[in-house]
Design a protein around this motif. Structure first.
Motif, PDB file in Angstrom:
ATOM      1  N   TRP A 628       0.821  -1.213   0.000  1.00  0.00           N
ATOM      2  CA  TRP A 628       0.000   0.000   0.000  1.00  0.00           C
ATOM      3  C   TRP A 628       0.854   1.262   0.000  1.00  0.00           C
ATOM      4  O   TRP A 628       0.522   2.260  -0.650  1.00  0.00           O
ATOM      5  CB  TRP A 628      -0.932   0.007   1.217  1.00  0.00           C
ATOM      6  N   PHE A 632       0.281   4.087  -2.848  1.00  0.00           N
ATOM      7  CA  PHE A 632      -0.154   5.457  -2.575  1.00  0.00           C
ATOM      8  C   PHE A 632       0.922   6.495  -2.910  1.00  0.00           C
ATOM      9  O   PHE A 632       0.642   7.697  -2.870  1.00  0.00           O
ATOM     10  CB  PHE A 632      -0.590   5.593  -1.117  1.00  0.00           C
ATOM     11  N   LEU A 659      -2.995   6.174   3.058  1.00  0.00           N
ATOM     12  CA  LEU A 659      -4.000   6.820   2.224  1.00  0.00           C
ATOM     13  C   LEU A 659      -4.233   8.258   2.681  1.00  0.00           C
ATOM     14  O   LEU A 659      -4.328   9.173   1.851  1.00  0.00           O
ATOM     15  CB  LEU A 659      -5.306   6.020   2.282  1.00  0.00           C
TER      16      LEU A 659
END
Length: 1242
Positions: A628, A632, A659
């Motif tokens: 992730w 991102f 995020l």
């Protein structure tokens, strides 16, 4: 040692700052610090077992560095203690050789992906939305399964092709298979003989017989060839690098079955093995690069395709710990890598991991600050060859070395004679230097040399292209690269990737420093223009770009060139299956201006309909926190993405934080963010709310189907009040919201300057919630124009308020949809999307309000993002259960205290095990305490992001050191103890777990240590005509013990009475007294709290009483200090017969009348959610006409009466469906009706 030798010895020690004398010490102190002090410090720092080896290693190193070159090898063995004589000798070069045995033994487990077909070499990862090509996901296997049943059930022997990109570990894995077989750890029961052949070396021989081929490798006792070939089923041929020689195996294979005693061309001999015209029953293990598979496919008979995927994230870290001799060094080195996302992703390749470790090791040895900033494999190779190895010392001979590599690459040659080296100006001294550096290696059976890895040869070949001075000549070299065996394989070779990387401005500048010459940037641009033209020619005739080509463009890191080249990125579907591919695709999304929308599918399990076409990223790898973080990073530069859909993909707390950091970034221009069913929790909402508020562009947010609960929603609502928030549309369907959050929601609606649409369907707001909501809606500052609500459960009074509100605010549309438009889509057989009618598989969400209610038949169910998930009893005697989790997210088994967090839909098997079967054989019980149940869990690799294993140790008041907790894995080779990621009050958490029998242990430091535990009191009763018998147990809160007691008591018709647990934590080994009224008999009156295995009989007190006309009070006190630890009141209403306990299906209902008929009157009067019941019966029990006729009735009782009017023609199965629907929607009502029915029966 002399003083000078001792000082030199200290300087060469790793981590020397721990034992060097203080620079401020006096000369006398320095003299005392020598000798004994250094030795004692080494013993303290490196333990008794490691210190002698360290001193020997350092002593050899100091003598080697002071000795003349010819003396070094002699010095290394003379004077060494006998027990160290057989240790691997250290080479004069400062690094480990890539191919030495030491490295191969440090290789950790590689990810192996089995598919029925390899990925298409023409367009393996990219699809236009309109292309009808289905992608096969495949499944992960282990090395031991290469020839096992997991690859199919064919009777014919397997031909297994290990394929992958360059440097991914294919050849090393092949050699490892051979070595593991020799040592008796692999395939010993299947193969009697395993032959390993490096096809690059075989290509040097023109012709040979089969016997000569076999004798090339077999080093065991001589055996007649007839004897070897008499059992072909037990033969395995490993053909390594089959793609390297420029053989046309299809053309060269003979149609005639020549006798094996006849000499044949090597390529003909191998071709016959591949086609199974020679030794058809033998097994083959082949390694080849992905780009060469097309020329092999036609020569293979029913091959099995296994792609080598490289290291997983945990395996990368494991490799570092195997490479470095000391844990502190490994931690420092891996910390450097973790801080560089690109480097961490590239370490998926074992070759890159080795290069990184070697570079960092040199920095440690030289006392430098650890730093490695390489973003590409080209930059890493430049650093390795010209900073770690003294290649620069070759001077002008370095160009000749590059031209040797280039010529070999053009000709498909990897082995070079001394004549080849002399042709390029490399004399014996230079060759000796290259051997000492570890760049070249000499083959023991011939006077031939090769690069230690083919990728290194291709790197220097690419460098030769860039160095070529004559204009036009380097263009011809590039043309040779791109033509090769076709444009696809040309762009797929590492040489081409290295060439693009070396044409970057940074690489050209580095090469000017290395070669002390001026390189023309203009000429570099000419090469790029040529490559660009080839790119457009290729694009005009073929589907979208391959990963090999994208890798080439990534290596150059030229953002402007990328923007000009990539023009069709916005309507592509990208399939990625390792971190390196993720790194590349995120790089393109950062700098490709045409990509506006991006949707993420993990393993293709989720899709949303009716969206404008955009780029789709399909990931077949676990979505870890590092994954992730890389993903991102797209938003850390100015990009063009406006819409991001992550629905259906599990987001951990760390991923949510990443995020939010992306949303706060000034370069992030997202307008639409979809996070439906992402496993979000109240904890993650705090960070998420800050990110939403900080975004200046976000206008549309979907958080549906996440268990946010009121606490999470309050964080969101409080942030949305701020004037800086631009959000216009918010979807909160099925988020577990109640009236408790409606006050904050009302404040938000009255204060939000921009929110115009809000969806609150499938939340149990109730009348009170709407009353609170109404206060915000009626405010003139409320800008809402669309509100979606479930109105069927609202009272008539609230419904009237709705009508009034619509009159007061005509611009506000209050909408009621029975089911949301969120859908899970399936791909059509051809890979395209189905139509809306074909694919509208509605998300089945529970509509009963509180998901924490344990339903009548769901006591043993998991609770997840979509509500209760039933468990299947596979084998009751073994206590083996199976459960399928339908979507990503957290799942809790409240009755057993087990939790999972899964990344995608997965089926998990759970078996309750007994510690005694494992512990006595492996771990001394006086050193460890069992701290929880033992589970044998089976799940697909990578599917489980985290598992929460229950423990019963009390952590209150800090009496127990949490560092003493360990998780025990019981494997074939023994027990493995793992430190948990964290320890919580009732759980220990393992992240990215691997499974075997697994449970929690607590290290016992002192034998007499008292451990506070969370305990449980179990009370059972059996009713006889003359008396009532109670059984009372005091046990640690272990679900496996409780389950064993439950099962045993049920056999004797005892019924459990649920009473609260003890008031405070208790202590193992402590005795407690049981007391009650005088009229009750208690035997024995003392119970000891102890841990007994579930397979043993548990201690309990038996209580007798004649009749229970009123209530009795039971107590338990500490025997020593008389402290009350437990009390309970037992009333006559608590007593029920054993037969009424279990209602797992309707077989327990009265035989003459079904449950729904028995309770018709109550159901008509009290069922309030009739429309929801009808939805569950529609199409299966009710026709469309019946469905509409029931809904047309004005009141809920009238609807139920109409429904029962149709039941006269129903059979038992139809009534069963009605019962199941009622039980799901009104569990409390059904439970109450069962109890009333039972009381009447009694």
């Amino acid at each position: 040692m002399s003083k000078e030798e001792l000082e030199e010895f200290q300087q060469l020690l790793p981590d020397k700052e721990y034992w060097l004398p203080s620079p401020h010490g006096t000369p006398a102190e320095l003299e005392k610090a020598s000798g004994m002090k250094v030795a004692s410090c080494m013993m303290a720092q490196h333990r008794e077992q490691q210190a002698p080896d360290l001193s020997l290693h350092t002593w050899k190193k100091s003598i080697t560095e002071r000795s003349p070159q010819p003396m070094r090898r002699r010095v290394q063995t003379s004077g060494i203690p006998e027990q160290h004589q057989n240790q691997t000798e250290e080479k004069p070069c400062p690094t480990q050789s890539w191919k030495n045995e030491d490295f191969q033994r440090k290789l950790t487990q590689l990810l192996l992906l089995h598919r029925s077909q390899p990925r298409d070499s023409k367009f393996p990862f990219w699809r236009r939305h309109d292309m009808v090509v289905e992608e096969e996901q495949g499944h992960l296997i282990e090395v031991k399964d290469l020839f096992g049943p997991g690859l199919g059930t064919q009777k014919e022997p397997h031909t297994v092709v290990l394929h992958g990109v360059a440097g991914i570990g294919k050849s090393t894995l092949a050699r490892q298979v051979r070595r593991e077989w020799e040592e008796g750890r692999l395939y010993r029961d299947r193969f009697q003989r395993v032959f390993y052949f490096n096809c690059s070396e075989l290509a040097q021989s023109k012709a040979m017989t089969l016997a000569e081929l076999l004798m090339k490798d077999w080093a065991g006792p001589a055996a007649p060839i007839e004897q070897i070939l008499s059992r072909p089923k037990q033969l395995l041929f490993i053909l390594d690098n089959l793609d390297e020689p420029k053989w046309d195996l299809k053309e060269q294979s003979s149609k005639f079955h020549l006798p094996w005693r006849k000499q044949q061309r090597v390529c003909t001999l191998l071709g016959r093995l591949l086609e199974k015209t020679l030794l058809p029953e033998a097994s083959l293990l082949i390694t080849a690069r992905n780009t060469a598979l097309q020329k092999l496919i036609h020569s293979l008979k029913q091959p099995h395709w296994v792609e080598v995927m490289g290291f997983s994230e945990s395996a990368r870290q494991e490799y570092f710990y195997k490479y470095f001799p000391y844990e502190s060094q490994a931690m420092r080195a891996f910390g450097v890598v973790e801080s560089n996302q690109a480097l961490l992703a590239m370490c998926v390749m074992p070759l890159v991991s080795w290069l990184v470790c070697t570079c960092l090791k040199q920095q440690m040895e030289q006392g430098q600050e650890l730093s490695l900033t390489s973003q590409t494999t080209t930059a890493l190779c430049l650093h390795y060859f010209f900073h770690v190895l003294p290649v620069r010392s070759l001077g002008t001979k370095l160009r000749g070395f590059c031209s040797l590599a280039a010529e070999g690459t053009w000709q498909g040659k990897t082995l070079f004679s001394q004549g080849d080296l002399r042709k390029h100006g490399l004399d014996e001294d230079i060759t000796s230097s290259l051997l000492n550096m570890g760049v070249l290696q000499q083959h023991p059976t011939s006077l031939r040399y090769s690069f230690i890895h083919q990728c290194f040869q291709e790197f220097f070949a690419a460098m030769s292209c860039v160095l070529e001075a004559k204009k036009g000549k380097n263009i011809r070299h590039v043309r040779k690269l791109l033509e090769g065996d076709g444009i696809d394989s040309g762009f797929g070779t590492p040489t081409t990737c290295f060439l693009f990387g070396l044409l970057s401005e940074q690489a050209l500048e580095a090469m000017e420093n290395i070669f002390r010459c001026k390189l023309s940037l203009e000429r570099g641009r000419e090469l790029l223009q040529y490559a660009s033209r080839e790119l457009y020619l290729r694009h005009s005739s073929l589907p979208p770009y391959s990963w090999q080509l994208l890798h080439c463009l990534y290596e150059i890191q030229d953002k402007e060139f990328l923007r000009q080249t990539m023009t069709c990125f916005q309507k592509m579907r990208v399939y990625i299956q390792n971190d390196m591919e993720l790194l590349i695709v995120t790089f393109f999304f950062k700098f490709c201006c045409c990509a506006k929308r991006l949707q993420l599918h993990h393993r293709g399990q989720y899709r949303q309909a009716q969206r404008p076409p955009g780029a789709v990223l399909c990931s077949w790898v676990p979505l870890t926190d590092a994954w992730w973080e890389t993903f991102f990073s797209i938003f850390k530069v100015t990009g063009s993405l406006k819409e991001l859909d992550l629905s259906g993909n599990y987001l951990s707390c760390s991923a949510v934080q990443n995020l939010c950091e992306a949303l706060k970034c000034l370069h992030c221009h997202l307008e639409i963010l979809r996070l439906a069913s992402c496993g979000l929790t109240a904890e993650g909402c705090k960070d998420l709310a800050c990110g939403i508020c900080a975004s200046s562009t976000l206008t549309d947010l979907d958080l549906s189907f996440n268990r946010l609960l009121d606490a999470g929603a309050e964080h969101i609502f409080q942030k949305l009040r701020q004037r800086s928030c631009k959000l216009q549309r918010l979807m909160l369907v099925s988020c577990g919201l109640t009236s408790s959050c409606c006050q904050d929601l009302a404040f938000m609606l009255s204060a939000s300057p921009s929110l115009t649409e809000l969806d609150l369907q499938q939340n149990d707001l109730g009348d009170l919630g709407f009353w609170l909501l109404y206060e915000g809606l009626k405010q003139p500052t409320c800008q809402l124009t669309l509100l979606c609500l479930d109105q069927s459960q609202l009272s008539e009074e609230v419904t009237q308020i709705l009508r009034t509100l619509k009159e007061e605010k005509p611009q506000l549309l209050i909408f009621n949809r029975r089911r949301p438009s969120l859908t899970i889509h399936k791909e059509a057989p051809g890979g395209g999307e189905m139509s809306d009618d074909e694919s509208a598989l509605k998300w089945q969400e529970p509509e009963s309000g509180d998901l924490h209610v344990q339903l009548l038949d769901t006591i043993d169910d998991f609770v997840g993002p979509t509500g209760p998930v039933p468990t299947e009893v596979v084998d009751r005697e073994r206590s083996l259960y199976r459960v399928h989790f339908p979507v990503a997210g957290p799942y809790n088994w409240p009755n057993m205290g087990l939790r999972f967090v899964v990344r995608w839909p997965v089926t998990i098997e759970i078996e309750f095990c007994v510690w005694d079967h494992f512990l006595n054989k492996t771990v001394p019980q006086h050193s460890w305490m069992v701290a929880g149940p033992l589970f044998d869990i089976k799940a697909d690799p990578g599917a489980v992001a985290a598992v929460h294993l229950p423990h019963f140790v009390s952590l209150k008041e800090g009496h127990v050191d949490i560092s003493l907790f360990q998780v025990a894995h019981f494997k074939e080779e023994g027990i493995l103890l793992e430190k948990p990621a964290r320890v919580e009050p009732h759980y220990v958490v393992l992240e990215n777990p691997s499974f075997s029998p697994v449970g929690v242990l607590l290290r016992m430091i002192r034998a007499a240590l008292c451990i506070p535990v969370i305990s449980n009191v179990l009370l059972y009763h059996r009713h006889h005509p003359k008396e009532i018998t109670f059984h009372l147990y005091l046990i640690p809160n272990d679900c496996s013990i409780r389950k064993a007691i439950d099962d045993e008591e049920k056999e004797f018709q005892f019924v459990r009475i649920h009473k609260p647990p003890p008031l405070t934590p208790l202590y193992l080994g402590t005795r407690y007294t049981v007391s009650g009224p005088k009229k009750i008999k208690i035997i024995p009156k003392e119970l000891e709290l102890c841990y007994r295995s579930p397979c043993e009989s548990q201690l309990f007190s038996e209580l007798y009483i004649d009749h229970l006309r009123s209530e009795i009070r039971l107590e338990m006190r500490d025997k020593e200090d008389k402290t009350l630890v437990w009390e309970a009141m037992v009333k006559s209403g608590d007593l029920r017969p054993a037969a009424t306990l279990v209602h797992t299906d309707l077989k327990d209902a009265p035989t003459l009348s079904h449950f729904v008929d028995w309770h018709r009157e109550q159901l008509v009067a009290r069922v309030t959610s009739v429309d929801t019941v009808l939805d569950k019966l529609y199409g299966q029990v009710l026709s469309n006409e019946q469905y509409e006729r029931v809904r047309a009735e004005p009141t809920q009782p009238d609807k139920m009466r109409k429904l029962f009017s149709f039941s006269k023609s129903w059979d038992k199965a139809c009534k069963d469906q009605l019962y199941q629907a009622l039980k799901e929607i009104h569990p409390h009502l059904i439970m109450e009706l069962w109890e009333k029915q039972e009381m009447k029966t009694m």
